[in-house]
Design an enzyme around this catalytic site. Structure first.
Site, PDB file in Angstrom:
ATOM      1  N   LYS A  43      -0.336  -1.759  -4.672  1.00  0.00           N
ATOM      2  CA  LYS A  43      -1.822  -0.577  -4.760  1.00  0.00           C
ATOM      3  C   LYS A  43      -1.061   0.880  -4.825  1.00  0.00           C
ATOM      4  CE  LYS A  43      -5.962  -0.094  -2.409  1.00  0.00           C
ATOM      5  NZ  LYS A  43      -6.679  -1.010  -1.656  1.00  0.00           N
TER       6      LYS A  43
ATOM      7  N   CYS B 142      -2.771   5.106   1.152  1.00  0.00           N
ATOM      8  CA  CYS B 142      -3.266   5.326   2.306  1.00  0.00           C
ATOM      9  C   CYS B 142      -3.240   6.890   2.201  1.00  0.00           C
ATOM     10  CB  CYS B 142      -2.862   4.462   3.507  1.00  0.00           C
ATOM     11  SG  CYS B 142      -3.877   4.980   5.118  1.00  0.00           S
TER      12      CYS B 142
ATOM     13  N   GLY C 237     -15.406   1.071  -5.914  1.00  0.00           N
ATOM     14  CA  GLY C 237     -16.943   1.065  -6.296  1.00  0.00           C
ATOM     15  C   GLY C 237     -17.570  -0.147  -6.854  1.00  0.00           C
TER      16      GLY C 237
ATOM     17  N   ASN D 204       1.020  -1.301  -0.017  1.00  0.00           N
ATOM     18  CA  ASN D 204       0.372  -0.091  -0.285  1.00  0.00           C
ATOM     19  C   ASN D 204       0.956   1.327  -0.256  1.00  0.00           C
ATOM     20  OD1 ASN D 204      -2.071   2.196   0.240  1.00  0.00           O
ATOM     21  ND2 ASN D 204      -2.578   1.786   2.239  1.00  0.00           N
TER      22      ASN D 204
END
Lengths: 302, 242
Positions: free
Chosen positions: A164, A129, A243, A126
């Site tokens: 990510k 964030c 989404g 990640n």
């Protein structure tokens, strides 16, 4: 019957459906709703080298067709995740596990990865964030920094490494390319969008941390666009995220170029959503005339 | 924990901006007063956590205050409509046996204390609201056999002031307490008690999932990080960091 298996940088998944990091905890909370062994994989809650309490509350703000969170990487730290959370998950879950690691320096990313490496099947890194200062997203908004983190993590693991990325950039493509060039085995697109709400009665931000990460159905078209842009510019697999709330959204993500698809915010309202999608996906693909969940779905093929 | 459809058989105001909704459906999972449900509403992305005021195997009574879009939407629902309800959520109150238990509710926080008081049997109840028109359930608590004291901030009913004023004014004697209400009220109550008496407090927090997955409602307690939705909403006084 449609073959829903997908290969994610060499790791075989029985289907492309993965609960995204942060909405699934460490796997235990959804057991009441369905057997998690039906999932393609589970992506664990974001994990850091040291334990983190995260941000003060309120951490959640509702929006039209979505939500903003500012949890701030709350987690018990990588050693506790290895000692308690992963063994507890492995007791009832036998499909691949994706670790999601975060850090505040390149060294932290490397060390976190080195420790968790033997306990999971894929490492998701990640660098996106939006809820922590001096870390997280700052690594993902700069191609050079993202590449440095990728190299550091790759130096301590043989497992597939997915970076990510954050959508909060002018152009995501050069950052994606830099990660690929630095040795990433895949990419996850995208993390949340930086957002904010204000409580007009109290004359202050809804979130204690002021801003947070916006997710939910409202961001789907933007996430889809970024998956499409990146998938056509890199030669490594992409996990689409952002989404998604139906089998048809999953198919769209795969047509845009995603190899697997992560489901996030929508599972908070509908905890059995992953199960529903896993059941509906083969039916939909069959109706559309596809026999496999592979490149044949893509609009542009590599 | 599950999601189930419940039929609305009542949905009406019982005080200023306060509604009572009665639901029929399989509620046998609820096992303690103070547990809550999470309701999916059309037009709202996240579910809305609402405390259970009373329950049996065949249904639930919810009390909610209209404070935003979700509860506004709830207030427009009609008898006969079906609601998607996730339950049972949270730990609820542990019903302990004490000689003189005190139950203190503030505002809509009064709601979950009804089912609790029913099970306690011998409680003294103090209800605090802003004004007379915000008060509900005074008679219902009395009907349970509880001694009921009221505090209103504007003095329109009972003691003028806060619940702590009513406790002092009426010289209420207790050896344990249960409370649910606004943070300043619970804080003042605990400050007044000065840890000579133990008790349980029910917390409220904005939630993402309501079932422990998203870490959206975590509070720092003495025992570590605790999720209001899963480890709470009820916490022992000794665990709370003020």
């Amino acid at each position: 019957m449609v073959d829903t298996r997908v290969s994610l940088a060499g790791v075989m998944l029985q289907n492309p459906i993965i609960p995204a990091s942060g909405v699934y905890g460490f796997g235990g909370e959804f057991r009441d709703f369905y057997d998690p062994n039906i999932l393609g994989a589970i992506c664990l809650k974001g994990t850091t080298l040291e334990p983190r309490f995260g941000n003060p509350t309120p951490r959640i703000a509702e929006c039209t067709a979505g939500m903003i969170n500012s949890v701030g990487l709350q987690n018990p730290g990588v050693d506790a995740v290895i000692a308690h959370e992963i063994p507890a998950l492995r007791e009832f879950y036998h499909q691949p596990i994706i670790a999601n690691i975060s850090g505040f320096s390149v060294d932290e990313y490397r060390e976190c990865c080195r420790r968790i490496d033997a306990h999971v099947d894929i490492i998701e890194v990640n660098v996106s964030c939006p809820n922590v200062h001096n870390g997280g997203m700052t690594f993902g908004t700069d191609a050079h920094c993202a590449a440095e983190v990728t190299k550091a993590v790759k130096s301590v693991t043989k497992k597939p490494v997915f970076i990510k990325l954050t959508p909060n950039v002018t152009d995501i493509v050069p950052i994606a390319r830099a990660c690929e060039d630095a040795g990433a085995d895949g990419l996850t697109l995208v993390n949340t969008f930086l957002g904010m709400r204000i409580d007009i009665h109290r004359h202050r931000p809804v979130l204690a941390n002021v801003m947070g990460g916006f997710s939910g159905p409202a961001i789907f078209p933007i996430a889809l666009r970024m998956v499409y842009q990146v998938a056509n510019e890199v030669h490594i697999p992409v996990m689409g995220c952002g989404g998604v709330r139906s089998a048809s959204d999953v198919v769209e993500m795969m047509m845009a170029g995603a190899t697997a698809v992560q489901i996030g915010a929508a599972t908070l309202r509908d905890p059995i959503l992953c199960k529903t999608i896993i059941e509906e996906l083969p039916v939909l693909l069959n109706k559309l005339g596809y026999e496999r969940c592979d490149n044949s779905l893509r609009l542009c093929r590599q | 924990m599950k999601t189930a459809l419940f039929e609305i058989i009542e949905n009406q105001p019982i005080a200023h901006d306060i509604f009572r909704m009665r639901l029929v459906g399989d509620a046998h999972g609820i096992s303690a007063p103070g547990q809550f449900v999470n309701i999916a509403l059309e037009g709202c992305f996240l579910r809305r956590p609402i405390s259970v005021s009373d329950y049996d195997d065949h249904g639930l009574t919810l009390i909610y205050k209209v404070v935003g879009r979700g509860t506004e939407k709830m207030s427009t629902l009609h008898v006969g409509e079906m609601l998607d309800v996730m339950l049972p959520l949270g730990n609820g109150f542990t019903v302990a046996s004490h000689q003189h238990p005190l139950v203190v509710g503030g505002g809509v926080g009064i709601a979950p204390l009804y089912a609790l008081t029913k099970r306690l049997g011998n409680a003294t109840v103090v209800l605090g609201v802003r004004s007379k028109e915000d008060l509900f359930f005074e008679r219902e608590f009395s009907a349970l056999g509880a001694k009921v004291f009221i505090a209103t901030e504007d003095g329109t009913l009972g003691t003028k002031g806060f619940v702590t004023d009513a406790i002092r004014e009426n010289d209420i004697n207790f050896d344990y307490f249960y409370t649910c209400g606004p943070m300043p009220m619970m804080k003042a109550l605990v400050a007044m008690i000065r840890s000579t008496t133990s008790g349980q407090l029910s917390f409220e927090e904005r939630m993402g999932c309501g079932f422990g997955a998203c870490m959206g409602c975590s509070l720092q307690m003495r025992s570590g990080s605790r999720r209001v939705c899963k480890d709470g909403p009820v916490f022992n006084m000794e665990d709370v960091v003020w």
